[in-house]
Scaffold this motif. Structure first.
Motif, PDB file in Angstrom:
ATOM      1  N   CYS A   1      11.990  15.127   7.189  1.00 26.65           N
ATOM      2  CA  CYS A   1      12.543  15.684   8.348  1.00 26.65           C
ATOM      3  C   CYS A   1      12.203  15.219   9.547  1.00 26.65           C
ATOM      4  N   SER A   2      12.772  15.707  10.660  1.00 25.45           N
ATOM      5  CA  SER A   2      12.621  14.718  11.905  1.00 25.45           C
ATOM      6  C   SER A   2      11.126  14.545  12.179  1.00 25.45           C
ATOM      7  N   GLN A   3      10.362  15.612  12.000  1.00 23.91           N
ATOM      8  CA  GLN A   3       8.828  15.663  12.348  1.00 23.91           C
ATOM      9  C   GLN A   3       8.089  14.537  11.488  1.00 23.91           C
ATOM     10  N   TYR A   4       8.454  14.429  10.182  1.00 20.89           N
ATOM     11  CA  TYR A   4       7.825  13.610   9.266  1.00 20.89           C
ATOM     12  C   TYR A   4       8.157  11.974   9.615  1.00 20.89           C
ATOM     13  N   TYR A   5       9.223  11.756  10.140  1.00 20.93           N
ATOM     14  CA  TYR A   5       9.689  10.388  10.698  1.00 20.93           C
ATOM     15  C   TYR A   5       8.693  10.050  12.080  1.00 20.93           C
ATOM     16  N   LYS A   6       8.673  11.022  12.881  1.00 25.02           N
ATOM     17  CA  LYS A   6       7.718  10.894  14.222  1.00 25.02           C
ATOM     18  C   LYS A   6       6.308  10.494  13.733  1.00 25.02           C
ATOM     19  N   HIS A   7       5.683  11.379  12.813  1.00 27.34           N
ATOM     20  CA  HIS A   7       4.433  11.162  12.253  1.00 27.34           C
ATOM     21  C   HIS A   7       4.261   9.754  11.508  1.00 27.34           C
ATOM     22  N   LEU A   8       5.207   9.357  10.862  1.00 22.36           N
ATOM     23  CA  LEU A   8       5.252   8.175  10.111  1.00 22.36           C
ATOM     24  C   LEU A   8       5.528   6.921  10.973  1.00 22.36           C
ATOM     25  N   ARG A   9       5.842   6.863  12.266  1.00 16.42           N
ATOM     26  CA  ARG A   9       5.700   5.933  13.208  1.00 16.42           C
ATOM     27  C   ARG A   9       4.352   5.529  13.603  1.00 16.42           C
TER      28      ARG A   9
ATOM     29  N   GLN B   1       7.974   7.060  -8.403  1.00 14.46           N
ATOM     30  CA  GLN B   1       9.382   6.278  -8.813  1.00 14.46           C
ATOM     31  C   GLN B   1       9.960   5.786  -7.554  1.00 14.46           C
ATOM     32  N   THR B   2      10.027   6.561  -6.686  1.00 17.78           N
ATOM     33  CA  THR B   2      10.632   6.245  -5.278  1.00 17.78           C
ATOM     34  C   THR B   2      10.014   4.638  -4.846  1.00 17.78           C
ATOM     35  N   LEU B   3       8.720   4.574  -4.790  1.00 16.16           N
ATOM     36  CA  LEU B   3       8.253   3.574  -4.442  1.00 16.16           C
ATOM     37  C   LEU B   3       8.342   2.420  -5.405  1.00 16.16           C
ATOM     38  N   LEU B   4       8.682   2.621  -6.747  1.00 16.30           N
ATOM     39  CA  LEU B   4       8.868   1.502  -7.397  1.00 16.30           C
ATOM     40  C   LEU B   4      10.156   1.049  -7.505  1.00 16.30           C
ATOM     41  N   GLN B   5      10.961   1.747  -7.069  1.00 15.71           N
ATOM     42  CA  GLN B   5      12.479   1.436  -6.979  1.00 15.71           C
ATOM     43  C   GLN B   5      13.060   0.793  -5.589  1.00 15.71           C
TER      44      GLN B   5
ATOM     45  N   LEU C   1       0.847  -1.141   0.128  1.00 15.17           N
ATOM     46  CA  LEU C   1       0.144   0.039  -0.089  1.00 15.17           C
ATOM     47  C   LEU C   1       0.840   1.446   0.028  1.00 15.17           C
ATOM     48  N   GLY C   2       0.852   1.993  -1.171  1.00 12.96           N
ATOM     49  CA  GLY C   2       1.885   3.037  -1.260  1.00 12.96           C
ATOM     50  C   GLY C   2       1.228   4.535  -0.924  1.00 12.96           C
ATOM     51  N   HIS C   3       1.885   5.257  -0.168  1.00 11.81           N
ATOM     52  CA  HIS C   3       1.355   6.613   0.488  1.00 11.81           C
ATOM     53  C   HIS C   3       2.327   7.473   0.302  1.00 11.81           C
ATOM     54  N   ILE C   4       2.097   8.598  -0.648  1.00  6.74           N
ATOM     55  CA  ILE C   4       3.109   9.764  -0.725  1.00  6.74           C
ATOM     56  C   ILE C   4       2.737  10.819  -0.047  1.00  6.74           C
TER      57      ILE C   4
ATOM     58  N   CYS D   1       3.505   1.135   2.917  1.00  5.84           N
ATOM     59  CA  CYS D   1       4.731   1.851   2.353  1.00  5.84           C
ATOM     60  C   CYS D   1       4.653   3.282   2.183  1.00  5.84           C
ATOM     61  N   PRO D   2       4.865   4.010   3.242  1.00  6.97           N
ATOM     62  CA  PRO D   2       4.681   5.534   3.158  1.00  6.97           C
ATOM     63  C   PRO D   2       6.245   6.031   2.592  1.00  6.97           C
ATOM     64  N   VAL D   3       6.246   6.951   1.552  1.00  8.92           N
ATOM     65  CA  VAL D   3       7.426   7.822   1.373  1.00  8.92           C
ATOM     66  C   VAL D   3       7.079   9.489   1.407  1.00  8.92           C
ATOM     67  N   SER D   4       7.959  10.352   1.513  1.00 11.33           N
ATOM     68  CA  SER D   4       7.797  11.522   1.399  1.00 11.33           C
ATOM     69  C   SER D   4       8.657  11.983   0.165  1.00 11.33           C
ATOM     70  N   ALA D   5       7.718  13.083  -0.754  1.00 10.30           N
ATOM     71  CA  ALA D   5       8.361  13.390  -2.153  1.00 10.30           C
ATOM     72  C   ALA D   5       7.733  14.680  -2.400  1.00 10.30           C
ATOM     73  N   PRO D   6       8.307  15.521  -3.236  1.00 12.46           N
ATOM     74  CA  PRO D   6       7.886  16.791  -3.444  1.00 12.46           C
ATOM     75  C   PRO D   6       6.481  16.473  -4.520  1.00 12.46           C
TER      76      PRO D   6
END
Length: 136
Positions: A56-64, A96-100, A47-50, A84-89
């Motif tokens: 940033c450090s705040q993103y990783y806290k929310h990601l957990r 592309q990040t998720l596929l790789q 399950l991909g989530h962009i 599978c969450p990823v951060s991207a602009p």
């Protein structure tokens, strides 16, 4: 896992391995249910989530917290899938990040499932063009 590298693909041992671009799966349970019916709990579901921001450090806290919440929701619905969450602009870079990075060896996704863009009539032309270029 190492034995999977030497197994030839055949009609009898084919399993769909789907990368679902569903965003937050709790918000779009229909896509998760659709993939569950396709894989019949025997294939791989990612399950991909962009998340549209720079890492940033705040993103990783929310990601957990997101991961914990999504996995408890998946357990409640008795769905076997990986979140599978990823951060991207933007959407293209995120896909592309998720596929790789998604999957491992023979357990890499062989199908990408995109949701339908409901607001394409009201959305700006840049977001519609970005979605269209993903399909191409």
């Amino acid at each position: 896992m190492h034995k999977l590298l030497y197994i030839e693909e055949h009609v009898k041992n084919y399993r769909p391995q789907i990368l679902v671009m569903c965003g937050n799966p709790i918000v779009r349970p229909q896509m998760v249910d659709f993939v569950k019916s396709i894989t019949k709990q025997k294939g791989l579901a990612l399950l991909g989530h962009i998340v549209y921001q720079s890492p940033c450090s705040q993103y990783y806290k929310h990601l957990r917290n997101w991961r914990q919440e999504v996995y408890s929701w998946l357990r409640y619905r008795r769905t076997k899938a990986f979140y599978c969450p990823v951060s991207a602009p933007d959407l293209h870079t995120g896909l592309q990040t998720l596929l790789q990075t998604a999957g491992l060896g023979k357990l890499a996704p062989n199908i990408v499932l995109l949701g339908f863009k409901h607001n394409w009539m009201n959305a700006n032309t840049e977001s519609v063009a970005e979605y269209f270029h993903l399909i191409q």
